[in-house]
Design a protein around this motif. Sequence first.
Motif, mmCIF file in Angstrom:
data_model
loop_
_atom_site.group_PDB
_atom_site.id
_atom_site.type_symbol
_atom_site.label_atom_id
_atom_site.label_comp_id
_atom_site.label_asym_id
_atom_site.label_seq_id
_atom_site.Cartn_x
_atom_site.Cartn_y
_atom_site.Cartn_z
ATOM 1 N N UNK A 196 0.830 -1.200 0.000
ATOM 2 C CA UNK A 196 0.000 0.000 0.000
ATOM 3 C C UNK A 196 0.869 1.256 0.000
ATOM 4 N N UNK A 197 1.961 1.239 0.777
ATOM 5 C CA UNK A 197 2.866 2.394 0.797
ATOM 6 C C UNK A 197 3.501 2.614 -0.573
ATOM 7 N N UNK A 198 3.911 1.532 -1.223
ATOM 8 C CA UNK A 198 4.505 1.669 -2.565
ATOM 9 C C UNK A 198 3.500 2.210 -3.563
ATOM 10 N N UNK A 231 3.919 10.235 -6.981
ATOM 11 C CA UNK A 231 4.939 10.559 -7.971
ATOM 12 C C UNK A 231 4.305 10.835 -9.331
ATOM 13 N N UNK A 232 3.346 10.020 -9.726
ATOM 14 C CA UNK A 232 2.678 10.214 -11.019
ATOM 15 C C UNK A 232 1.932 11.543 -11.048
ATOM 16 N N UNK A 233 1.211 11.873 -9.973
ATOM 17 C CA UNK A 233 0.503 13.154 -9.931
ATOM 18 C C UNK A 233 1.496 14.320 -9.938
ATOM 19 N N UNK A 234 2.610 14.177 -9.245
ATOM 20 C CA UNK A 234 3.626 15.229 -9.241
ATOM 21 C C UNK A 234 4.218 15.447 -10.626
ATOM 22 N N UNK A 235 4.509 14.348 -11.327
ATOM 23 C CA UNK A 235 5.036 14.477 -12.690
ATOM 24 C C UNK A 235 4.009 15.112 -13.621
ATOM 25 N N UNK A 236 2.757 14.716 -13.478
ATOM 26 C CA UNK A 236 1.712 15.306 -14.301
ATOM 27 C C UNK A 236 1.599 16.807 -14.039
#
Length: 85
Positions: free
Chosen positions: A37-39, A46-51
């Motif tokens: 769950x943590x991963x 990370x995906x939202x930050x990159x987006x």
Amino acid sequence: MNRSRREAAARQIMEASSPRVPPGLYADALRRGVRARRRRTAARRLAWGLLWAVVVASAVWALTVRPWVEPPSETTPPVPGWTGW
């Protein structure tokens, strides 16, 4: 195998006692689930930050370059009625 034998075999399997579970199995499964769950949460963040970074970079690029504006002409348009000499 006919139907009555299959039913008898199924009954025998269902009536048999369940196998013993190792004592540390629950703790191991819980630890792995929490880790997974943590991963997953970290990957989602990370995906939202990159987006978000891509959207901001695209907006800054569009505001500085202004690709919707027509570039200035490199040559002057012909003037009607002027011969040039």
